[in-house]
Scaffold this active site. Structure first.
Site, PDB file in Angstrom:
ATOM      1  N   THR A   1      45.694  39.433  40.762  1.00 22.90           N
ATOM      2  CA  THR A   1      45.752  38.046  41.245  1.00 22.90           C
ATOM      3  C   THR A   1      44.346  37.513  41.446  1.00 22.90           C
ATOM      4  O   THR A   1      43.547  38.116  42.154  1.00 22.90           O
ATOM      5  CB  THR A   1      46.501  38.001  42.581  1.00 22.90           C
ATOM      6  OG1 THR A   1      47.741  38.647  42.441  1.00 22.90           O
ATOM      7  CG2 THR A   1      46.695  36.579  43.016  1.00 22.90           C
ATOM      8  N   LEU A   2      44.039  36.424  40.782  1.00 23.24           N
ATOM      9  CA  LEU A   2      42.732  35.809  40.972  1.00 23.24           C
ATOM     10  C   LEU A   2      42.829  34.504  41.743  1.00 23.24           C
ATOM     11  O   LEU A   2      41.970  34.189  42.560  1.00 23.24           O
ATOM     12  CB  LEU A   2      42.071  35.543  39.610  1.00 23.24           C
ATOM     13  CG  LEU A   2      41.710  36.806  38.821  1.00 23.24           C
ATOM     14  CD1 LEU A   2      41.175  36.428  37.453  1.00 23.24           C
ATOM     15  CD2 LEU A   2      40.675  37.634  39.562  1.00 23.24           C
TER      16      LEU A   2
END
Lengths: 279, 248
Positions: B26-27
């Site tokens: 997850t960015l």
């Protein structure tokens, strides 16, 4: 005893539907020195006979603290007991870390029983040769369990395992109806008397027995030898209701418990004359 | 989008790309919920959250329940990435299932669930693959009220009142002034509504459709969605650009 062609492997059933290796493991428990446990609504007491092999050596550790709220007394192969205690400590500490809460005793006991069961169903393993009396406190109250090499477990009001435990069990069977409402001190006294029953005439001294307590507001801990000796001296004196006064408890003791102890003592004193050494 | 939000796993398709494999962590959050506000009151915990899930600056979904009951004793509210919230609900579902399967009279209380969530969030943060949420966990067990928070980096604490996101800046000051021990249910709701109204006026991602949940020893109740009364008739809003040269 029994020697037959079905007892070589734990994975071999006998025609009568028995696993002899498991039963032999339970025999090992019976050969170990006695361990006794009893509980009230708020406390659980473990006591065991600790005899050293010779005057030169120390005695084996038979009571292990597993967590602040759980302790265990073992009888049988103490090495197996040590290993299982380490497993129990590990489970407790992992649960505490994840949930910041003490592991319920009933769940630990089931995990322990499942671990023992595995050893009854693998050809390359042997059953653990140790019986464990697990004493603990959790949300649902005080508990005493007995874990068997077979992988069975039972909850008890009071129980004794190891050699000459039948004498202790007979005493406990007579008295267990009172245990639920016993005070902490009465419970310890009953435990010491039960230990004395297994000694068959030998004098009860704090050097040959170990006592541990866990209760509401009291973490599991082993009582030190001096305290135990004082407790022994207190009740050996027949007819003297001096019990509470003679105990300088390191733990805080409410006055109500002292009063309870006195009246219970007066009730117990006449019993002393009746209490049998008739093994 | 070049980045994917697939959970890390050894046989992921992106691994086949070789040296130029895509990121599998997850960015950024995509569909997000805004503040959750909660406080302890006389009988338990009150929690409020609106029903919006934004897609960037678009108010994309308007019927999202951001509060859910967990087991018998807990209530979980979440802000941040909604898909991660759903993932957390799956984790907790399994946790509660195994807890129930013991069938032994013991049950996980709010403190245990909160601690478990802290471990999950912190471990994900350590792998640089966070669950992009701020969680509020409240509950009552054996008469003990419990209210705590966990952030996406695993920071956790307990308090008498908590809020996530904008709620920290707009709602907490109100609660610090006006919260007191043993609030009645009505006073607690009024206080929460006061906080939610401020958030509605000032938070761009808030909508006027909220739910209030309460948890007591008896259990969880989540209200039907409803709207707060607002007032926009300020004279400053008539001809707001008068005097601003070039504005319209």
């Amino acid at each position: 005893m029994f020697r037959n062609q079905y007892d070589t492997d734990v994975t071999t059933w006998s025609p009568a539907g028995r696993l002899f290796q498991v039963e032999y493991a339970m025999e090992a428990v019976k050969q170990g020195s006695a361990a006794i446990g009893l509980r009230s609504k708020t406390h659980v007491v473990l006591a065991c006979v600790n005899k050293a092999n010779s005057e030169l050596s120390s005695h084996q550790k038979k009571i292990f603290k597993v967590d602040d709220h759980i302790g265990v007394a073992i009888a049988g192969l103490t090495a197996d007991g040590r290993v299982l205690s380490r497993y129990m400590r590990s489970e407790c500490i992992n649960y505490s870390f994840t949930y910041e809460s003490p592991l319920p005793v009933g769940r630990l006991v089931v995990q322990l029983a499942d671990k023992a069961q595995v050893c009854t169903q693998r050809s390359w393993k042997r059953p653990y040769g140790v019986g464990l009396l697990v004493a603990g406190l959790d949300e649902s109250g005080a508990h005493l369990y007995y874990n068997c090499p077979s992988g069975n477990y039972f909850e008890y009001q009071a129980f004794a395992i190891g050699s000459r435990s039948q004498a202790a069990k007979t005493y406990l069977e007579r008295r267990f109806a009172n245990f639920a409402d016993s005070s902490r001190d009465d419970l310890i006294k009953d435990a010491l008397i039960a230990v004395r029953e297994t000694l068959q005439g030998e004098t009860l001294k704090s050097s040959i027995c170990t006592v541990a307590v866990v209760g509401v507001g009291e973490a599991f801990h082993v009582l030190d030898q001096d305290t135990v000796q004082q407790l022994i001296d207190a009740f050996e004196i027949v007819g003297e209701p001096e019990g509470p006064a003679a105990e300088p408890e390191p733990e805080p003791e409410p006055d109500a418990a002292a009063e309870e102890g006195t009246t219970a003592d007066q009730g117990a004193a006449p019993d002393q004359g009746v209490a049998p050494m008739d093994i | 989008m070049a980045t994917t939000m697939v959970k890390e796993n050894n046989a992921g398709p992106a691994q086949l790309l070789g040296p130029e494999s895509a990121s599998e962590r997850t960015l950024y959050p995509y569909v997000t919920g805004t503040s959750v506000v909660a406080l302890k009151y006389k009988d338990g915990i009150l929690m409020a959250a609106d029903m919006a899930a934004s897609y960037g600056s678009t108010l994309r979904y308007k019927s999202v329940e951001r509060m859910k009951s967990i087991g018998k004793h807990s209530l979980l509210g979440a802000s941040g990435e909604i898909s991660d919230f759903q993932e957390i609900l799956r984790y907790l579902d399994e946790l509660i299932l195994y807890d129930n399967m013991w069938d032994d009279g013991n049950s996980l209380g709010p403190k245990e669930v909160h601690s478990y969530l802290t471990r999950v969030m912190y471990n994900r943060r350590n792998k640089f693959n966070p669950l992009w949420n701020s969680l509020v966990l409240g509950g009552v067990k054996n008469g003990q009220k419990y209210l705590g928070m966990v952030s996406m980096i695993g920071v956790n604490f307990e308090d008498n009142h908590v809020a996530t996101g904008f709620g920290n800046h707009l709602a907490r000051p109100i609660l610090r002034d006006e919260w007191h021990e043993n609030l009645s249910f009505e006073d607690g709701v009024k206080l929460l509504e006061k906080c939610m109204r401020v958030l509605l006026y000032r938070d761009r991602s808030a909508i006027n459709k909220l739910q209030i949940a309460k948890i007591t020893e008896e259990g969880v109740t989540i209200s039907q969605p409803y709207a707060l009364k607002t007032f926009w008739g300020f004279s400053a809003f008539q001809n707001p650009t008068v005097g601003a040269e070039g504005s319209w």
